[in-house]
Design an enzyme around this catalytic site. Structure first.
Site, PDB file in Angstrom:
ATOM      1  N   ASN A 141       0.850  -1.191   0.000  1.00 45.31           N
ATOM      2  CA  ASN A 141       0.000   0.000   0.000  1.00 45.31           C
ATOM      3  C   ASN A 141       0.884   1.239   0.000  1.00 45.31           C
ATOM      4  O   ASN A 141       1.812   1.340   0.818  1.00 45.31           O
ATOM      5  CB  ASN A 141      -0.904   0.040   1.229  1.00 45.31           C
ATOM      6  CG  ASN A 141      -1.977   1.117   1.112  1.00 45.31           C
ATOM      7  OD1 ASN A 141      -2.859   1.016   0.257  1.00 45.31           O
ATOM      8  ND2 ASN A 141      -1.891   2.149   1.924  1.00 45.31           N
ATOM      9  N   GLU A 142       0.625   2.134  -0.918  1.00 43.05           N
ATOM     10  CA  GLU A 142       1.298   3.433  -0.943  1.00 43.05           C
ATOM     11  C   GLU A 142       2.769   3.344  -0.546  1.00 43.05           C
ATOM     12  O   GLU A 142       3.197   3.929   0.461  1.00 43.05           O
ATOM     13  CB  GLU A 142       0.559   4.442  -0.061  1.00 43.05           C
ATOM     14  CG  GLU A 142      -0.808   4.801  -0.612  1.00 43.05           C
ATOM     15  CD  GLU A 142      -1.461   5.997   0.076  1.00 43.05           C
ATOM     16  OE1 GLU A 142      -1.143   6.264   1.245  1.00 43.05           O
ATOM     17  OE2 GLU A 142      -2.292   6.651  -0.566  1.00 43.05           O
ATOM     18  N   GLU A 300      -8.332   5.340  -4.842  1.00 43.57           N
ATOM     19  CA  GLU A 300      -8.904   5.921  -3.627  1.00 43.57           C
ATOM     20  C   GLU A 300      -9.207   7.389  -3.851  1.00 43.57           C
ATOM     21  O   GLU A 300      -8.455   8.099  -4.520  1.00 43.57           O
ATOM     22  CB  GLU A 300      -7.906   5.852  -2.452  1.00 43.57           C
ATOM     23  CG  GLU A 300      -7.579   4.479  -1.945  1.00 43.57           C
ATOM     24  CD  GLU A 300      -6.612   4.552  -0.746  1.00 43.57           C
ATOM     25  OE1 GLU A 300      -6.573   5.582  -0.049  1.00 43.57           O
ATOM     26  OE2 GLU A 300      -5.882   3.581  -0.547  1.00 43.57           O
ATOM     27  N   TYR A 350     -12.556   9.634  11.855  1.00 37.74           N
ATOM     28  CA  TYR A 350     -13.283  10.777  11.285  1.00 37.74           C
ATOM     29  C   TYR A 350     -13.005  10.956   9.796  1.00 37.74           C
ATOM     30  O   TYR A 350     -13.339  11.988   9.219  1.00 37.74           O
ATOM     31  CB  TYR A 350     -12.944  12.063  12.045  1.00 37.74           C
ATOM     32  CG  TYR A 350     -13.402  12.023  13.488  1.00 37.74           C
ATOM     33  CD1 TYR A 350     -14.673  11.549  13.811  1.00 37.74           C
ATOM     34  CD2 TYR A 350     -12.567  12.432  14.516  1.00 37.74           C
ATOM     35  CE1 TYR A 350     -15.097  11.485  15.127  1.00 37.74           C
ATOM     36  CE2 TYR A 350     -12.978  12.377  15.847  1.00 37.74           C
ATOM     37  CZ  TYR A 350     -14.249  11.902  16.141  1.00 37.74           C
ATOM     38  OH  TYR A 350     -14.666  11.838  17.434  1.00 37.74           O
TER      39      TYR A 350
HETATM   40  C1  GLA Z   1      -4.222   6.435   1.993  1.00 43.92           C
HETATM   41  C2  GLA Z   1      -4.252   4.979   2.356  1.00 43.92           C
HETATM   42  C3  GLA Z   1      -5.541   4.545   2.977  1.00 43.92           C
HETATM   43  C4  GLA Z   1      -6.089   5.594   3.916  1.00 43.92           C
HETATM   44  C5  GLA Z   1      -6.214   6.890   3.172  1.00 43.92           C
HETATM   45  C6  GLA Z   1      -6.832   7.981   4.022  1.00 43.92           C
HETATM   46  O1  GLA Z   1      -4.565   6.674   0.706  1.00 43.92           O
HETATM   47  O2  GLA Z   1      -3.933   4.133   1.278  1.00 43.92           O
HETATM   48  O3  GLA Z   1      -5.292   3.356   3.667  1.00 43.92           O
HETATM   49  O4  GLA Z   1      -5.244   5.732   4.995  1.00 43.92           O
HETATM   50  O5  GLA Z   1      -4.946   7.312   2.791  1.00 43.92           O
HETATM   51  O6  GLA Z   1      -6.935   9.172   3.296  1.00 43.92           O
END
Ligand code: GLA
Ligand code: ZN
Length: 666
Positions: A141-142, A300, A350
């Protein structure tokens, strides 16, 4: 088109799942990204794998007919892993070994992390890879950040040996005769950190070459993590496309070097404010450009607000829909949210979600999501796979970004993204379709190539830019371009280095000033641009002068030039023009090629074109204004969103934040 997003039902009880699926039906949610942070559940101990919960989530999604984007869940390691193998945690820039906590927390060079993450991916693929509804893999992830541990130091040395072969060539690349830095043993090389070459943080380094190579190495090390998992998935699942979620203009990772390893690009769009549709457009175009124009997934976006910022504004009515359509207009084949249901606890409680804590469907946010779901559903697959027919390209280069912002002198205030954005903004607001491409891309399809702050000029790039002009195209570049070679060493020639012949100028001196100092630049006969930050002093070598400094000892000398080069032109913008000035320059260039769009003078109205695989032309009109606009339509066809016919030259009206999608008659 995939519609849905991150879904973490492991965080709540099964009766809530029933409610979730009722609401998914209502909003026509068809795709769920699951398991993004599930590692502690799927591997509760070193030799224990437990897929009970994930099985339940996957089975339910299958039973409900949803597509699954299955995550490998390795974006955060389990607590036991950090306890038993402290090497999996990162060492930060200050040299502190971190303990268990947060996420995106694994050392990319740790053999324990690499072995366990790949093993997890392997087991997930064996278990779920052949399910018909698993439509994509979401690895990690990211990816991002950095680690400075001893394992990374050792891996850095190996990476350097591969890159340079000998210490002599490394010493030459890093210019180590400066400050007595000659390395006589590979083991003398340290990661550049607060303990070694840096002061005042990651951008202040005594040796740009070392820091630049560490950035390249870190990006590469994390790419290896992605590649480990991808290879493990491919052992049993040969076909399901594999991606990871990128972050648009994210400095630490060179997405151009990653892109060929992904089957498709996906990215997370969290703009810092709601005033810059052009910044999002740029990021979309950059993401689309990673794989030669192939469509991407919007992996996302928040339906309403983020939680991580100091202040987290709410998306106004209509904005979520508008921005979703903007993504589609720029090449997205999926519109996904973070997140489907809000977590109850921890730092994202939130954060906005399609379904809030109360589980209601009669909220504004849910209604807007459901309305979008209906539109996308009714639209079907018309836009899927469609390409952007751009004749203008903007060069984006991570190496130039790094080199420019690591540089001591001329100015810390010149920021790469700001320069790039100013030129992109001009192209965008004037209605040009733009491909944002790496310096290695073929430029054959473009009439215009804009290369803002192309600080590092790698081998062959000047030649290819000359080729654009040779066949009649226009090339635009700016101050601080053509300064250094790929090792960040200055060219032993006049600035702008190998770009000199194309630009027809020479720069001997430059003046960097604080933001309060303006030197007006007169463009053409009457336009005045309030230039600031950087002023290069240009001595034309054949170029004609189109912009002139008005102030200081260099008043009357050129600030913007245009050079005839074979059938084309090279434009050199030597000053930090304000947006009015950048717009003026870009407009001259677009006009030369007839590429100024029909709504160039309508503020906030974006027009974007995609061409479907069957040749159908799709024109998106996006009204970023909070008030309606009415313009003459530039095409004849059917607005697929309103169901109304539009005719070229006849009025078309868009509501505040409204969207039209015209399928042009053939
Ligand atoms: C990132 C992450 C998600 C979440 C979002 C919140 O994009 O990949 O898991 O934490 O931020 O904005
Ligand atoms: Zn490390």
């Amino acid at each position: 088109m995939w519609f849905g997003g991150d879904y973490n039902p492991e965080q709540w009880s099964k009766d809530v799942w029933d409610q979730d699926y009722r609401l998914f039906d209502e909003a026509r949610i068809d795709t769920l990204t699951v398991g993004v942070f599930s590692w502690a559940l799927t591997q509760p101990a070193p030799d224990v794998y437990d897929f009970t919960t994930l099985d339940g989530i996957v089975e339910r999604a299958l039973a409900e007919g949803r597509n699954i984007c299955l995550a490998t869940g390795t974006g955060a390691h389990p607590a036991w892993m950090a306890r038993i193998f402290p090497e999996v945690t990162r060492v930060d820039f200050e040299g502190r070994r971190h303990r268990f906590g947060q996420r995106h927390n694994s050392c990319p060079s740790s053999p324990v992390f690499r072995k366990h993450s790949a093993e997890m991916a392997r087991r997930l693929a064996r278990r779920y890879g052949s399910l018909p509804n698993v439509v994509a893999w979401h690895v990690g992830n990211e990816y991002g950040g950095a680690c400075y541990c001893d394992l990374c130091a050792a891996a850095f040395r190996v990476w350097l040996r591969n890159r340079y072969s000998t210490l002599d060539s490394l010493n030459e690349a890093w210019y180590t005769r400066f400050w007595s830095h000659t390395f006589t043993d590979w083991d003398e090389i340290e990661p550049p950190s607060a303990l070694t070459e840096h002061w005042r943080g990651p951008d202040h380094t005594a040796f740009q070459g070392i820091t630049l190579d560490y950035l390249r190495f870190m990006s590469h090390a994390m790419l290896q993590n992605f590649a480990d998992e991808k290879a493990a998935i491919r052992e049993s699942d040969p076909d399901t496309p594999i991606t990871t979620n990128f972050m648009g203009m994210y400095r630490p990772i060179d997405y151009h070097r990653w892109a060929s390893h992904l089957d498709f690009v996906s990215w997370d769009n969290y703009p810092p404010d709601d005033k810059s549709p052009e910044r999002m457009a740029l990021a979309h175009d950059l993401m689309r450009g990673l794989k030669g124009g192939q469509p991407f997934w919007l992996m996302e976006q928040t339906p309403s607000y983020t939680a991580s910022r100091d202040v987290n504004p709410l998306k106004r009515p209509g904005i979520m829909g508008l921005w979703s359509w903007q993504a589609v207009a720029h090449g997205a084949d999926a519109v996904l949210f973070f997140q489907m249901r809000a977590s109850r606890g921890a730092c994202e409680k939130y954060h906005g979600a399609v379904i809030g804590h109360a589980g209601r469907s009669d909220t504004r946010v849910f209604r807007e999501v459901a309305a979008l779901g209906r539109q996308l559903d009714e639209l079907g697959a018309v836009t899927v796979g469609a390409r952007t027919p751009a004749r203008a390209a903007l060069l984006f280069d991570w190496d130039s970004w790094w080199a420019l912002e690591l540089s001591d002198g001329p100015s810390r205030l010149v920021r790469y993204q700001a320069v790039v954005l100013a030129y992109y903004r001009a192209l965008w607001s004037l209605g040009a379709q733009v491909d944002v491409v790496p310096v290695t891309a073929s430029l054959d399809a473009y009439d215009i190539v804009v290369a803002p702050a192309l600080h590092m000029l790698k081998a062959g790039v000047a030649q290819r830019l000359e080729d654009v002009a040779r066949r009649g195209g226009s090339v635009v570049t700016t101050f601080l371009s053509g300064r250094v070679d790929e090792n960040d060493n200055a060219f032993l020639m006049d600035v702008p280095g190998p770009l000199g012949p194309l630009m027809g100028v020479r720069v001997d001196e430059w003046d960097a000033r604080g933001p309060e100092v303006v030197n007006p630049v007169l463009l053409g006969d009457s336009v005045v641009s309030e230039a600031s930050l950087l002023f290069e002093l240009v001595i034309p070598q054949g170029a004609s002068v189109v912009g002139v400094y008005q102030d200081d000892f260099y008043a009357g000398t050129p600030a913007v030039t245009r050079n005839a080069f074979h059938a084309g032109e090279g434009w050199y913008v030597a000053a930090g023009l304000d947006q009015t000035g950048v717009d003026w320059v870009v407009r001259q260039v677009l006009d030369r090629h007839g590429l100024t769009g029909p709504y160039a003078d309508v503020p906030g109205l974006e027009a974007a074109v995609r061409v479907a695989p069957d040749g159908t032309r799709l024109v998106f009109l996006l009204n970023h204004n909070a008030s309606p606009v009415e313009v003459a339509s530039c095409s004849t066809g059917l607005d697929l969103l309103s169901g109304e016919r539009v005719r070229s030259g006849r009025p078309i009206r868009l509501n505040a934040h409204g969207v039209a999608l015209v399928r042009v008659d053939r």
